[in-house]
Design a protein around this motif. Structure first.
Motif, PDB file in Angstrom:
ATOM      1  N   ILE A   1      10.150   6.082  -7.383  1.00 42.85           N
ATOM      2  CA  ILE A   1      10.038   4.677  -6.996  1.00 42.85           C
ATOM      3  C   ILE A   1       8.854   4.092  -7.748  1.00 42.85           C
ATOM      4  O   ILE A   1       7.731   4.590  -7.640  1.00 42.85           O
ATOM      5  CB  ILE A   1       9.826   4.514  -5.483  1.00 42.85           C
ATOM      6  CG1 ILE A   1      11.023   5.052  -4.713  1.00 42.85           C
ATOM      7  CG2 ILE A   1       9.585   3.048  -5.126  1.00 42.85           C
ATOM      8  CD1 ILE A   1      10.828   5.048  -3.218  1.00 42.85           C
ATOM      9  N   ARG A   2       9.091   3.042  -8.518  1.00 44.85           N
ATOM     10  CA  ARG A   2       8.034   2.406  -9.311  1.00 44.85           C
ATOM     11  C   ARG A   2       7.576   1.132  -8.597  1.00 44.85           C
ATOM     12  O   ARG A   2       8.388   0.271  -8.268  1.00 44.85           O
ATOM     13  CB  ARG A   2       8.553   2.076 -10.709  1.00 44.85           C
ATOM     14  CG  ARG A   2       9.091   3.286 -11.458  1.00 44.85           C
ATOM     15  CD  ARG A   2       9.778   2.856 -12.739  1.00 44.85           C
ATOM     16  NE  ARG A   2       8.816   2.391 -13.717  1.00 44.85           N
ATOM     17  CZ  ARG A   2       9.102   1.514 -14.684  1.00 44.85           C
ATOM     18  NH1 ARG A   2      10.307   0.978 -14.750  1.00 44.85           N
ATOM     19  NH2 ARG A   2       8.185   1.156 -15.552  1.00 44.85           N
ATOM     20  N   MET A   3       6.267   1.033  -8.373  1.00 49.31           N
ATOM     21  CA  MET A   3       5.699  -0.128  -7.698  1.00 49.31           C
ATOM     22  C   MET A   3       4.657  -0.777  -8.605  1.00 49.31           C
ATOM     23  O   MET A   3       3.945  -0.092  -9.344  1.00 49.31           O
ATOM     24  CB  MET A   3       5.073   0.268  -6.359  1.00 49.31           C
ATOM     25  CG  MET A   3       6.041   0.980  -5.433  1.00 49.31           C
ATOM     26  SD  MET A   3       5.296   1.400  -3.832  1.00 49.31           S
ATOM     27  CE  MET A   3       5.256  -0.212  -3.050  1.00 49.31           C
ATOM     28  N   GLU A   4       4.571  -2.111  -8.524  1.00 48.80           N
ATOM     29  CA  GLU A   4       3.678  -2.869  -9.386  1.00 48.80           C
ATOM     30  C   GLU A   4       2.979  -3.939  -8.563  1.00 48.80           C
ATOM     31  O   GLU A   4       3.607  -4.581  -7.711  1.00 48.80           O
ATOM     32  CB  GLU A   4       4.487  -3.501 -10.522  1.00 48.80           C
ATOM     33  CG  GLU A   4       3.661  -4.188 -11.584  1.00 48.80           C
ATOM     34  CD  GLU A   4       4.545  -4.731 -12.701  1.00 48.80           C
ATOM     35  OE1 GLU A   4       4.399  -4.279 -13.850  1.00 48.80           O
ATOM     36  OE2 GLU A   4       5.394  -5.606 -12.431  1.00 48.80           O
ATOM     37  N   SER A   5       1.695  -4.130  -8.820  1.00 45.08           N
ATOM     38  CA  SER A   5       0.939  -5.144  -8.083  1.00 45.08           C
ATOM     39  C   SER A   5       1.418  -6.542  -8.465  1.00 45.08           C
ATOM     40  O   SER A   5       2.084  -6.740  -9.485  1.00 45.08           O
ATOM     41  CB  SER A   5      -0.557  -5.011  -8.373  1.00 45.08           C
ATOM     42  OG  SER A   5      -0.830  -5.260  -9.735  1.00 45.08           O
ATOM     43  N   ARG A   6       1.052  -7.508  -7.657  1.00 44.97           N
ATOM     44  CA  ARG A   6       1.485  -8.886  -7.886  1.00 44.97           C
ATOM     45  C   ARG A   6       0.292  -9.822  -7.782  1.00 44.97           C
ATOM     46  O   ARG A   6      -0.514  -9.717  -6.865  1.00 44.97           O
ATOM     47  CB  ARG A   6       2.550  -9.286  -6.858  1.00 44.97           C
ATOM     48  CG  ARG A   6       3.168 -10.657  -7.065  1.00 44.97           C
ATOM     49  CD  ARG A   6       4.196 -10.945  -5.964  1.00 44.97           C
ATOM     50  NE  ARG A   6       4.933 -12.178  -6.216  1.00 44.97           N
ATOM     51  CZ  ARG A   6       4.494 -13.393  -5.901  1.00 44.97           C
ATOM     52  NH1 ARG A   6       3.314 -13.531  -5.325  1.00 44.97           N
ATOM     53  NH2 ARG A   6       5.235 -14.459  -6.167  1.00 44.97           N
ATOM     54  N   LYS A   7       0.203 -10.743  -8.746  1.00 48.04           N
ATOM     55  CA  LYS A   7      -0.876 -11.733  -8.729  1.00 48.04           C
ATOM     56  C   LYS A   7      -0.531 -12.844  -7.734  1.00 48.04           C
ATOM     57  O   LYS A   7       0.634 -13.081  -7.421  1.00 48.04           O
ATOM     58  CB  LYS A   7      -1.059 -12.336 -10.125  1.00 48.04           C
ATOM     59  CG  LYS A   7      -1.399 -11.323 -11.192  1.00 48.04           C
ATOM     60  CD  LYS A   7      -2.728 -10.643 -10.914  1.00 48.04           C
ATOM     61  CE  LYS A   7      -3.068  -9.638 -12.018  1.00 48.04           C
ATOM     62  NZ  LYS A   7      -4.320  -8.916 -11.744  1.00 48.04           N
ATOM     63  N   PRO A   8      -1.544 -13.576  -7.234  1.00 45.36           N
ATOM     64  CA  PRO A   8      -1.266 -14.644  -6.272  1.00 45.36           C
ATOM     65  C   PRO A   8      -0.562 -15.831  -6.917  1.00 45.36           C
ATOM     66  O   PRO A   8      -0.661 -16.048  -8.131  1.00 45.36           O
ATOM     67  CB  PRO A   8      -2.665 -15.042  -5.780  1.00 45.36           C
ATOM     68  CG  PRO A   8      -3.592 -14.611  -6.864  1.00 45.36           C
ATOM     69  CD  PRO A   8      -2.985 -13.391  -7.465  1.00 45.36           C
ATOM     70  N   ASP A   9       0.179 -16.593  -6.103  1.00 43.68           N
ATOM     71  CA  ASP A   9       0.825 -17.811  -6.573  1.00 43.68           C
ATOM     72  C   ASP A   9      -0.216 -18.911  -6.761  1.00 43.68           C
ATOM     73  O   ASP A   9      -1.409 -18.736  -6.502  1.00 43.68           O
ATOM     74  CB  ASP A   9       1.891 -18.257  -5.569  1.00 43.68           C
ATOM     75  CG  ASP A   9       3.031 -17.254  -5.460  1.00 43.68           C
ATOM     76  OD1 ASP A   9       3.366 -16.649  -6.487  1.00 43.68           O
ATOM     77  OD2 ASP A   9       3.555 -17.078  -4.337  1.00 43.68           O
ATOM     78  N   LEU A  10       0.259 -20.085  -7.176  1.00 41.63           N
ATOM     79  CA  LEU A  10      -0.649 -21.207  -7.423  1.00 41.63           C
ATOM     80  C   LEU A  10      -1.435 -21.597  -6.182  1.00 41.63           C
ATOM     81  O   LEU A  10      -2.578 -22.041  -6.262  1.00 41.63           O
ATOM     82  CB  LEU A  10       0.143 -22.412  -7.940  1.00 41.63           C
ATOM     83  CG  LEU A  10       0.599 -22.334  -9.405  1.00 41.63           C
ATOM     84  CD1 LEU A  10       1.531 -23.491  -9.725  1.00 41.63           C
ATOM     85  CD2 LEU A  10      -0.595 -22.331 -10.350  1.00 41.63           C
ATOM     86  N   ASP A  11      -0.802 -21.425  -5.014  1.00 44.55           N
ATOM     87  CA  ASP A  11      -1.491 -21.796  -3.774  1.00 44.55           C
ATOM     88  C   ASP A  11      -2.370 -20.673  -3.237  1.00 44.55           C
ATOM     89  O   ASP A  11      -2.905 -20.764  -2.131  1.00 44.55           O
ATOM     90  CB  ASP A  11      -0.481 -22.230  -2.716  1.00 44.55           C
ATOM     91  CG  ASP A  11       0.519 -21.123  -2.389  1.00 44.55           C
ATOM     92  OD1 ASP A  11       0.414 -20.027  -2.969  1.00 44.55           O
ATOM     93  OD2 ASP A  11       1.427 -21.370  -1.566  1.00 44.55           O
TER      94      ASP A  11
END
Length: 465
Positions: free
Chosen positions: A282-292
């Motif tokens: 299972i490959r997991m990747e971090s996520r950057k925040p949205d504009l808000d």
């Protein structure tokens, strides 16, 4: 249809496969100085590319500045037609190169596409629009290729990051991304970079490196590879440390290849780079925040979540902060055999960084408690270094053996002794220190009985491997 072109039919030139070296690559020069004849010729080819692209762009409607695949036949025809008109004396080899580079402006990554296709290039560095460097054989070299201007660089950055849902603007002037082949990309724009947008691409091969490749390149030897395989199969927790560009991710990928196919593996990365050959992954990747400012998913949250996914192995691409504490907790609570990397110059520095990053987790532990966690969780530190000639080598294999009072005790099992040949290349080797690993019973319990002379000091500086 994008636009109407001349009815004149011009034969198309088949582009060469991306995996093969491009024989007519622009000449590179390592230091500033008078341009060589080849470098000047490469500059002229770059000028021709810009002229072809300018003429094609000039006949495109303003609403269609980014052509799609349906427009490829017309673009190909126009490229060939314009090359015939403005460069009739260019030889066949240069014409093919010019053709490919022009197409890359519309369907690839512009001026840097040729370097991405060249397997001898390991890094592409756009310092500003008119300064593009590449790394070959560990050495940075200035190329003859340039972008038109800062907007041209921004256009290529957008082409890289938009399919990934990433963004780059004045509010978020830094971005990490990846290319379709997994190569790591970092891009920046003003005000963070004063001289204009930058692009840094750490290339990864079309095919993941194997342990045989590393042995062939001299990064390790066959006995050391057997020792690593035994450690991974015996479920030792291993940390790969090293500086930037030292080959940590490549080595982590190779170590991961020793994990049995029937074990469930969860990989956690900022930008997915690992290429595991096992099926149960299972490959997991971090996520950057949205504009808000919402929607962010950090490495630390992914590590915590992975503990609820019944992993038998957790592989974290790199520990940079508070997730280090969660990683130690996972290693100490039944998820042995986990692997990760971190930035450090020596195994001793790696321990200090683990302690510092654990404190970044927001829990005010006494330093002794953290050291006890490290002593219990981590069995092996593999130090990867980039040497003076640009080659990448394993320089230390260090075992964590426990605590003595307030201090964490570690012992080097192998150390690299450098040597330089007549051509200035590193030709050293790993040597055993004579220390017998404390993890030997665990290796033997897993069915690996390594020859003890592998660790014997036979006199002098140690046994050469």
């Amino acid at each position: 249809m994008l636009f109407n072109s001349s009815s004149k039919t011009v034969a198309t030139l088949p582009p060469t496969p991306a995996a093969e070296p491009i024989s007519a690559m622009p000449e590179l020069k390592p230091t500033p100085g008078p341009p060589s004849e080849q470098f000047a010729q490469a500059k002229e080819m770059d000028r021709l590319r810009k002229e072809v692209v300018r003429q094609i762009t000039g006949v495109m409607p303003t609403s269609a500045q980014e052509p799609n695949e349906a427009d490829r036949p017309q673009i190909i025809q126009l490229v060939n037609k314009i090359i015939e008109e403005i460069a009739p004396s260019v030889d066949v080899q240069q014409r093919e190169e010019l053709f490919r580079n022009c197409l890359a402006e519309f369907f690839g990554f512009g001026p840097i596409q040729s370097f991405l296709d060249d397997p001898t290039v390991t890094e592409v560095m756009v310092n500003r629009a008119d300064r593009i460097y590449v790394e070959r054989h560990g050495k940075p070299l200035l190329t003859a290729v340039t972008f038109d201007d800062d907007e041209h660089v921004r256009k290529i950055i957008d082409r890289i990051i938009l399919p990934l849902g990433r963004r780059l603007d004045t509010k978020t002037p830094l971005v990490d991304a990846r290319l379709p082949d997994g190569s790591r990309v970092n891009a920046t724009i003003p005000p963070c970079t004063i001289d204009g947008p930058t692009i840094t691409i750490r290339k990864f091969g079309k095919k993941a490196m194997t342990v045989e490749d590393l042995i062939r390149f001299g990064a390790m030897t066959a006995p050391i590879a057997d020792f690593f395989k035994a450690c991974v199969r015996a479920r030792l927790n291993i940390i790969v440390s090293g500086g930037t560009g030292s080959g940590k991710t490549t080595l982590l990928n190779v170590l991961s290849s020793f994990i049995p196919d029937d074990e469930r593996i969860v990989t956690i990365e900022d930008a997915a780079e690992l290429k595991l050959g096992q099926d149960h992954v299972i490959r997991m990747e971090s996520r950057k925040p949205d504009l808000d400012g919402t929607g962010e998913v950090t490495i630390r949250e992914l590590v915590r979540n992975s503990l609820r996914m019944r992993p038998e192995r957790i592989v974290v691409g790199e520990c940079r902060g508070g997730e280090t504490l969660d990683m130690l907790q996972a290693m100490n609570t039944g998820h042995d055999g986990s692997l990760t990397t971190l930035h450090a110059n020596t195994p001793r520095d790696a321990i200090s960084r683990i302690e510092t990053m654990s404190l970044m987790g927001g829990i005010d532990f006494p330093i002794r408690v953290i050291r006890e966690q490290v002593a219990s969780a981590v069995q092996l530190i593999i130090q990867q270094s980039r040497l003076r000639d640009g080659s990448r080598r394993i320089t230390h294999i260090t075992e964590i053996v426990g605590m003595e009072g307030e201090k964490l005790v570690q012992q080097d099992l192998f150390r690299y002794e450098d040597a330089i040949d007549a051509n200035g290349k590193s030709c050293g080797t790993l040597r055993s220190t004579g220390q017998r690993p404390h993890c030997t019973p665990k290796l033997e319990a897993a069915g690996f009985k390594l020859p003890m002379d592998l660790f014997m000091n036979t006199g002098g500086p140690g046994r050469r491997l």
